[in-house]
Write an enzyme that holds these catalytic residues in place. Structure first.
Site, mmCIF file in Angstrom:
data_model
loop_
_atom_site.group_PDB
_atom_site.id
_atom_site.type_symbol
_atom_site.label_atom_id
_atom_site.label_comp_id
_atom_site.label_asym_id
_atom_site.label_seq_id
_atom_site.Cartn_x
_atom_site.Cartn_y
_atom_site.Cartn_z
ATOM 1 N N GLU A 30 1.394 -1.199 0.143
ATOM 2 C CA GLU A 30 0.181 -0.269 -0.328
ATOM 3 C C GLU A 30 1.236 1.041 -0.059
ATOM 4 O O GLU A 30 1.628 1.403 0.439
ATOM 5 C CB GLU A 30 -0.790 0.014 0.909
ATOM 6 C CG GLU A 30 -1.845 -1.106 0.986
ATOM 7 C CD GLU A 30 -3.130 -0.676 2.000
ATOM 8 O OE1 GLU A 30 -3.719 -1.628 2.042
ATOM 9 O OE2 GLU A 30 -2.637 0.113 3.481
ATOM 10 N N CYS A 68 5.763 -7.384 6.802
ATOM 11 C CA CYS A 68 6.798 -6.456 8.067
ATOM 12 C C CYS A 68 7.457 -7.933 8.575
ATOM 13 O O CYS A 68 7.015 -8.650 8.492
ATOM 14 C CB CYS A 68 6.106 -5.749 8.944
ATOM 15 S SG CYS A 68 7.911 -4.286 9.617
ATOM 16 N N CYS A 98 5.315 -4.645 16.246
ATOM 17 C CA CYS A 98 5.132 -3.573 16.995
ATOM 18 C C CYS A 98 3.259 -3.838 17.096
ATOM 19 O O CYS A 98 2.414 -4.180 16.001
ATOM 20 C CB CYS A 98 4.992 -2.620 16.360
ATOM 21 S SG CYS A 98 6.377 -2.389 15.301
ATOM 22 N N CYS A 108 -1.767 5.992 10.245
ATOM 23 C CA CYS A 108 0.033 5.569 10.357
ATOM 24 C C CYS A 108 -0.699 4.239 11.000
ATOM 25 O O CYS A 108 -1.367 4.112 12.178
ATOM 26 C CB CYS A 108 0.436 6.199 11.805
ATOM 27 S SG CYS A 108 2.397 5.719 12.756
#
Length: 354
Positions: free
Chosen positions: A94, A116, A120, A338
């Site tokens: 994206e 990733c 997180c 975010c």
């Protein structure tokens, strides 16, 4: 894509010069190819009309000029636009176009990996399977394609999309230098920001190479022990070591560093955490802090209220002695803010493709 065929896009001028030489093409033609890709934005070798036909035929036979494939687009009520691209079969990323309210700042948030390598707790991308690093040309093509779609040019580029840039260091930096090169895309170094969740070895390499770009660290918790519950990278690259290299960054490069801080009520917004964050800011000195309200809820955590954000930000501004910026959450309604880049918005909400 045939593996044996060199990809023209994503190569530096030096690499293109060497490629031309290997193909029996005069070396000065490399600059014409380089300019055609980045300044003229050619997508087909037939468009390189400054090159003789015989050279174009060689390039068509021996090289390729590929593009990542546009999937879908979502448009936010605030003007933010989120795009999915297929970089290879079964591999989606994206990219987000974020215009400021006054229209003066136009930022493209680009991805550096498919999925990733990290996990997180607040970030949806970490829930995706990691499927590999992007090549430099795939990183750059996000910018070329988005600018073509929106019919505008970005004023700022941030490597804050899907993936950990420091785990794809060489492709990221190669793309950033082509983006910065006045003969390439020609964007100023201060308009390019590389972000990391805290890969100390990557930051060290960045410092030693004296990279000219802005740099941001996702801090997200000021407590050395509690940070691991928010960011698993803290187990391999502890906060103390991260802050040591941040201080070295400001000293050796004589530049400001940015700390990104996702605000999570009952996790990292208490008075003790605010006080710790103030001490960190003062110890690093040349820094600024971008605070961002939590955008995801899959962990059971909640987004802070405006009152909680106001109280937290006011304390930092009064005590820290460094710039404190509230980045808000542009594109949140399309899962483009975010921590939200995990393709959920496109898969679950349909498309507003234009």
């Amino acid at each position: 894509m045939k593996e044996e065929q060199p990809v023209l896009k994503g190569k530096t001028l030096t690499e293109l010069t060497a490629l031309c030489s290997s193909l029996g093409i005069q070396s000065y033609r490399a600059k014409q190819i380089y300019s055609g890709i980045y300044k003229s934005r050619y997508t087909s070798i037939d468009q390189f009309t400054t090159l003789p036909k015989e050279i174009r035929e060689v390039l068509k036979l021996k090289t390729i000029l590929p593009e990542i494939k546009l999937g879908r687009e979502l448009i936010s009520k605030d003007g933010t636009r989120k795009f999915t691209f297929d970089v290879e079969p079964g591999k989606e990323i994206e990219t987000v176009w974020i215009p400021s309210a006054d229209g003066e700042r136009k930022t493209i948030c680009i991805s550096s990996q498919v999925g990733c390598t990290l996990n997180c707790s607040f970030c949806a991308t970490g829930l995706l399977e990691y499927k590999g690093n992007l090549h430099a040309w795939q990183i750059l093509d996000q910018i070329l394609q988005v600018e073509h779609i929106v019919q505008d040019r970005a004023t700022n580029i941030v490597f804050m999309g899907m993936g950990e840039p420091m785990h794809n260091y060489f492709s990221v930096m190669k793309a950033a230098h082509i983006l910065h090169d006045k003969e390439g895309l020609g964007l100023g170094a201060k308009r390019i920001t590389i972000s990391t969740a805290g890969v100390v070895t990557g930051i060290t390499r960045f410092i030693e190479n004296k990279e000219p770009f802005n740099f941001a660290i996702s801090l997200n918790h000021p407590n050395p022990n509690a940070r691991s519950s928010v960011m698993d990278i803290n187990k391999k690259h502890p906060l103390e070591k991260l802050l040591e290299v941040a201080r070295r960054f400001t000293k050796d490069l004589d530049r400001m560093i940015t700390f990104e801080y996702v605000m999570i009520p009952d996790v990292n917004m208490g008075k003790e955490n605010a006080e710790r964050l103030v001490r960190i800011a003062k110890s690093v000195n040349k820094c600024k802090i971008n605070v961002i309200p939590l955008n995801t809820d899959f962990t059971g955590w909640r987004r802070p209220t405006e009152e909680e954000v106001g109280e937290f930000v006011s304390y930092l501004r009064a005590k820290a002695g460094v710039p404190i910026l509230n980045r808000q959450s542009p594109g949140r309604d399309i899962n483009g803010a975010c921590g939200m880049l995990a393709l959920k918005g496109v898969r679950n909400e349909g498309s507003n493709k234009t």
